[in-house]
Design a protein around this motif. Structure first.
Motif, PDB file in Angstrom:
ATOM      1  N   MET A 596       0.924  -1.128   0.124  1.00 45.49           N
ATOM      2  CA  MET A 596      -0.081  -0.028   0.016  1.00 45.49           C
ATOM      3  C   MET A 596       0.927   1.266   0.060  1.00 45.49           C
ATOM      4  O   MET A 596       1.822   1.391   0.731  1.00 45.49           O
ATOM      5  CB  MET A 596      -1.146   0.161   1.284  1.00 45.49           C
ATOM      6  N   ASN A 597       0.483   2.301  -0.724  1.00 43.55           N
ATOM      7  CA  ASN A 597       1.218   3.325  -0.892  1.00 43.55           C
ATOM      8  C   ASN A 597       0.462   4.218   0.040  1.00 43.55           C
ATOM      9  O   ASN A 597      -0.498   4.351   0.505  1.00 43.55           O
ATOM     10  CB  ASN A 597       1.251   3.875  -2.119  1.00 43.55           C
ATOM     11  N   ALA A 598       1.420   5.438   0.522  1.00 45.41           N
ATOM     12  CA  ALA A 598       0.846   6.582   1.450  1.00 45.41           C
ATOM     13  C   ALA A 598       0.885   7.850   0.571  1.00 45.41           C
ATOM     14  O   ALA A 598       1.570   8.205  -0.301  1.00 45.41           O
ATOM     15  CB  ALA A 598       2.009   6.767   2.311  1.00 45.41           C
ATOM     16  N   ALA A 599      -0.256   8.786   0.694  1.00 47.91           N
ATOM     17  CA  ALA A 599      -0.469  10.140   0.317  1.00 47.91           C
ATOM     18  C   ALA A 599      -0.542  11.022   1.422  1.00 47.91           C
ATOM     19  O   ALA A 599      -1.240  11.053   2.472  1.00 47.91           O
ATOM     20  CB  ALA A 599      -1.736  10.146  -0.209  1.00 47.91           C
ATOM     21  N   LEU A 600       0.637  11.642   1.308  1.00 46.64           N
ATOM     22  CA  LEU A 600       1.168  12.574   2.387  1.00 46.64           C
ATOM     23  C   LEU A 600       0.320  14.013   2.260  1.00 46.64           C
ATOM     24  O   LEU A 600       0.782  14.852   1.494  1.00 46.64           O
ATOM     25  CB  LEU A 600       2.515  13.052   2.537  1.00 46.64           C
ATOM     26  N   ALA A 601      -0.858  14.310   2.990  1.00 40.69           N
ATOM     27  CA  ALA A 601      -1.610  15.214   3.050  1.00 40.69           C
ATOM     28  C   ALA A 601      -1.230  16.029   4.348  1.00 40.69           C
ATOM     29  O   ALA A 601      -1.785  16.124   5.559  1.00 40.69           O
ATOM     30  CB  ALA A 601      -3.069  14.867   3.043  1.00 40.69           C
ATOM     31  N   VAL A 602       0.062  16.585   4.121  1.00 43.51           N
ATOM     32  CA  VAL A 602       0.743  17.422   5.469  1.00 43.51           C
ATOM     33  C   VAL A 602       1.073  18.514   4.985  1.00 43.51           C
ATOM     34  O   VAL A 602       1.067  19.095   3.711  1.00 43.51           O
ATOM     35  CB  VAL A 602       2.043  16.665   5.535  1.00 43.51           C
ATOM     36  N   ARG A 603       0.848  19.735   5.938  1.00 43.48           N
ATOM     37  CA  ARG A 603       1.091  21.039   5.828  1.00 43.48           C
ATOM     38  C   ARG A 603       2.518  21.432   6.234  1.00 43.48           C
ATOM     39  O   ARG A 603       3.096  22.554   6.030  1.00 43.48           O
ATOM     40  CB  ARG A 603       0.107  21.772   6.523  1.00 43.48           C
ATOM     41  N   ASP A 604       3.321  20.520   6.986  1.00 46.18           N
ATOM     42  CA  ASP A 604       4.573  20.895   7.597  1.00 46.18           C
ATOM     43  C   ASP A 604       5.479  20.600   6.167  1.00 46.18           C
ATOM     44  O   ASP A 604       5.647  19.675   5.499  1.00 46.18           O
ATOM     45  CB  ASP A 604       5.051  19.809   8.355  1.00 46.18           C
TER      46      ASP A 604
END
Length: 725
Positions: A596-604
């Protein structure tokens, strides 16, 4: 007139005569009219002249011959190709003769061509205006529904999402919700009762199996009174008595089987209930009819074993549901895990978001599960096939009494133990592990939805929870004090709503610094910018500093440097440490094993795919970072609005989230494999038994053979179920 005169026309004559001074002695228009055969015009009055002047007298030109007259008339074809002159029509007295000037204009070819072009242009303009008006009317009127072309057809993911939404809307009207606290107590009490009663039924099944098998083996002692060979009526009566005792112990499961059948939703317990009745009828037929065909010992031991399997399945399901309701009661505001289909990106993602309504998860708990949907298809087919096979093997062979044996034998293998135990034990094992992690899953159907996701949306709090980010060092460039540099960085990040802002604010308070306020704060690519006091302040990554044209020195190792620029001048460098926690590290490695892949919904701005892959020792391409607008859309609470929650979480971090996905994957895979094996075993068993009964192969269908068939097919199901611990 010679050949040369044939090429003369009236235009040349007119040009020639225009050079002659007009003395009023003749009229040029009258001459032209006379030559062309028209009526002569009235003579014009000569203009007044101050003094007469002498003009040379020239003789009038002779009338042109017929060939010259024909050449003078305007034609659409070239002059050289007109060999035969057209007859000139003489105007009658009743017709009005047009004025000579109008006739000359009408006969001018150039003027006619110009007029034709103008008329054509006006016609084309009118046509364009008409088409434009027609298009405006079509836009105003909504188009009629038409068949969707191939390019506009829904994708497989869109069709699946639409089908799931339609099924959910249809089922919600018939769902009755339970109070979570009352459901925990009720399900626990029922699970304990089923556990004790199932053990007693298992003992009865063992006793019935011994009484059925022992007469065929000399090494197994059996009382003579209970010997099916010596005293068949008493032995069969004892087996029927054991069956009735087992029915009393499992009367709830037995009754629910017929209840589901009569309400149009047959389940696996329905097959067990019908198989029990068929075995009882077979045993009664052997007692009533002494010469009944078929085996001498009925399949009552098999039906009791099937009843035990159904009770164990119900027990596991009740225990799992009790743990799920317990997880709901353990948190005031739990989070939810959704299987969300993003239409803009055409991707199915597992998203952790707020639980919009506790009622939504309670509805998911009460929905028909995967095994229920499967049963509503398989059970009617199996029942119909059993009746048909029994009729063909008995009535079709001219022996109606064989029906009881054939019907009981076919039903005994129609519901293998692997099918009866396909869900309950796996769900119980998964729910125990999830409750330890502060989570719960609604069922196998929701687990299958989570298993079909392609990406997992991870936030910065999932990757680096509180305490995993710290300030290691502060390097001052001499523009301002250390406290001022730290306060400016804390003000920017805190105003932007970053997790890093809390870390820097706490560091500022530990140094007894003064907190500042930032204005006009905005996130830029690779950093954050704003105004503090009267200065323009930027805090960002090395890549942002390169764009600003500021020379810097990048960080090394596990440390990350953030650069503070005040009025286009480097003021300080903050050295940060992002330390992965043990649970987060194992969670990311587990995601890698699950592909499984990761979608980085980050603001940092310090967190990037390369940084995550390096910190957690992951393969390249594991993480993907969407653009800022897509990340903001994923972080919004409205992103999952309208989706049904598949699981709930009571703890933060990536560990519980990935644990839910792992357990969902195991549960969905186990249920699918168990149902597949059970269906294959049931179909093959019914066909084999039908063939043997049809051939009257009594020696091939004793109780022992059917028991072995069921137990052998249960072995792979047992191994698969153990993998869910």
């Amino acid at each position: 007139m010679d050949r040369k005169d044939d090429t003369m026309n009236l235009d040349a004559i007119k040009d020639f005569l225009n050079d002659v001074p007009d003395s009023g002695e003749f009229d040029l228009d009258s001459i032209i009219a006379e030559v062309t055969g028209g009526a002569p015009a009235a003579p014009k009055a000569a203009p007044p002249q101050t003094a007469p002047r002498q003009a040379p007298v020239q003789s009038a030109p002779k009338a042109a011959p017929p060939r010259a007259q024909a050449a003078a008339a305007p034609k659409a074809v070239p002059e050289q190709t007109a060999r035969q002159p057209r007859p000139v029509r003489r105007p009658t007295a009743k017709e009005d003769t047009p004025p000579p000037a109008a006739a000359a204009e009408r006969e001018d070819p150039r003027a006619a061509r110009i007029a034709a072009r103008q008329a054509k242009a006006e016609t084309a303009a009118a046509a364009r205006a008409a088409r434009r008006a027609a298009r405006d009317e079509e836009d105003a009127v909504p188009p009629a529904p038409r068949r969707t072309p191939r390019a506009e057809k829904m994708t497989r993911k869109q069709a699946k999402a639409a089908r799931i939404a339609a099924e959910q809307a249809e089922e919600e009207a018939e769902i009755e919700l339970r109070d979570p606290k009352q459901a925990v107590r009720a399900f626990k009490r029922r699970a304990r009762g089923l556990s004790v009663r199932a053990v007693l039924v298992l003992l009865l099944a063992a006793a019935a199996a011994y009484l059925s098998i022992a007469p065929g083996f000399d090494a197994l002692p059996v009382p003579v009174v209970l010997d099916a060979v010596e005293n068949p009526s008493i032995a069969i009566g004892a087996l029927i008595l054991l069956q009735f005792i087992a029915l009393l112990l499992g009367i709830d499961v037995f009754g629910m089987g017929f209840y589901s059948l009569f309400h149009g939703a047959p389940d696996r317990a329905t097959l067990v209930s019908v198989a029990v009745v068929a075995a009882l009828l077979h045993g009664a037929s052997l007692v009533v009819f002494e010469d009944a065909p078929g085996v001498t010992v009925p399949y009552l031991a098999v039906s009791i074993l099937m009843l035990y399997a159904a009770m164990r399945e119900e027990r596991g399901r009740m225990a799992a549901r009790a743990r799920a309701y317990q997880a709901i009661c353990s948190a005031e505001r739990p989070m939810a895990v959704y299987s969300h289909y993003d239409r803009e990106d055409d991707a199915c993602r597992a998203v952790k978001g707020p639980l919009h309504s506790e009622r939504a998860f309670l509805i998911e708990m009460e929905r028909p599960d995967t095994v229920d949907r499967f049963s509503m298809i398989y059970v009617p087919v199996a029942l119909a096939a059993s009746v048909v096979f029994a009729l063909v093997a008995s009535v079709g062979r001219g022996e109606p009494l064989r029906f009881f044996w054939a019907f009981s034998a076919v039903l005994s293998v129609s519901a293998p133990l692997g099918m009866l135990c396909a869900f309950g034990a796996s769900y119980k094992n998964v729910s125990r592990r999830l409750l330890a992690s502060g989570a719960a899953i609604a069922g196998a159907r929701q687990a299958n939805l989570l298993r079909g996701t392609e990406e997992v949306v991870l936030r910065e709090s999932d990757l680096f929870p509180a305490g995993s980010v710290s300030l290691e060092a502060l390097q001052n460039m001499g523009q301002m004090s250390d406290d001022k540099v730290l306060a400016c960085a804390a003000a920017l990040t805190d105003a932007a709503g970053l997790t890093l802002g809390r870390v820097l604010t706490e560091a500022t308070r530990e140094r007894y610094g003064v907190t500042l306020t930032a204005r006009s704060v905005q996130l830029v690519e690779g950093g954050v910018a704003g105004e503090i006091g009267g200065s323009r302040v930027v805090l960002g990554t090395p890549a942002l500093m390169v764009k600003l044209g500021i020379r810097i020195r990048s960080g090394q190792g596990d440390h990350v440097n953030a650069y503070l620029v005040v009025d286009n001048t480097l003021a300080g460098v903050l050295t940060l440490r992002y330390q992965p926690t043990k649970s987060t590290y194992h969670a990311m490695r587990m995601m890698r094993r699950m592909h499984m892949n990761a979608a980085l919904a980050v603001r940092d701005f310090n967190i990037s795919p390369a940084m995550v892959e390096g910190q957690f020792d992951l393969r390249r391409g594991f993480a993907d970072q969407p653009d800022p607008s897509s990340a903001a859309r994923m972080l919004a609470d409205e992103y999952t609005e309208g989706d049904a929650p598949a699981a709930i979480l009571t703890r933060e971090g990536a560990g519980p989230l990935v644990q839910v996905l792992r357990c969902a994957d195991k549960l969905a895979g186990a249920v699918r494999s168990n149902l597949t094996l059970g269906t294959f075993a049931g179909i093959c068993g019914m066909l084999i038994v039908f063939y043997l009964v049809y051939q009257n192969a009594v020696g091939a269908l004793p109780v022992l053979h059917l028991l072995l068939y069921l137990l052998i097919w249960y072995v792979p199901v047992f191994i698969i179920t153990q993998q869910t611990h």
